[in-house]
Design a protein around this motif. Sequence first.
Motif, short mmCIF file in Angstrom:
data_model
loop_
_atom_site.label_atom_id
_atom_site.label_comp_id
_atom_site.label_asym_id
_atom_site.label_seq_id
_atom_site.Cartn_x
_atom_site.Cartn_y
_atom_site.Cartn_z
N GLN A 35 -31.71 16.88 -98.80
CA GLN A 35 -32.47 17.08 -99.92
C GLN A 35 -33.54 18.22 -99.61
O GLN A 35 -34.49 17.75 -98.65
N LEU B 261 -36.89 20.23 -101.13
CA LEU B 261 -37.79 20.50 -102.22
C LEU B 261 -38.56 21.83 -102.16
O LEU B 261 -38.76 22.39 -101.00
N GLU C 261 -35.88 20.26 -106.83
CA GLU C 261 -35.25 19.39 -105.56
C GLU C 261 -33.57 19.70 -105.83
O GLU C 261 -33.17 19.43 -106.69
#
Length: 190
Positions: free
Chosen positions: A150, A152, A171
Amino acid sequence: METSLRYGGDSTALRVNSNSKKQTPRYASSSDASSALKIHAKQKLHIDSNTRLQLNGELDTRIGAPTFLSAVLKYFSPELSAKIGAGLQYNRREKLHYTVHGKKSFPLTPDRFVNFVVKGHCDIDKEFKQPTPSGAAELVWNVPDFQKDQDLRFKVGYEALDKIPYVQVRENNWTFTADANGKWSLKYNL
């Protein structure tokens, strides 16, 4: 070639966009888009490792005609963290015009995860009489591996000529953008 479908309309607009080889449905609040399905196509022709010719087109299925066409030569200088581009654009309202743009990143941290970005864009009519400039400054914070798989990105920007602040949170596949005028968009990359 990258292709996309985009439906534009009022705040219930659903747009499907193709960005960096990924299909992207987008739901947006902008009411300036006409209520019609639009088909986008983008082709990037690499000239060398830092230069490419980018061709874009948009067909409005409601009127059955192209509403946007462009050919822009883009150059990226990795040692300067800068991009410049120049080319021609056609849109249904303003017809043919020239376009130039530039973008410069200033890393604020040694790992380059936090950057101050300055960017500008100017469209000029074919008689060189009516320039339409725009420009923005942004603070961009990239957070790779925020959690496993993940990434960001947080962006806070200010559109200088229109004097409109905006924010963007990305994201992985989701991108949310909003400005102080109440316009927002939510995009998902498939």
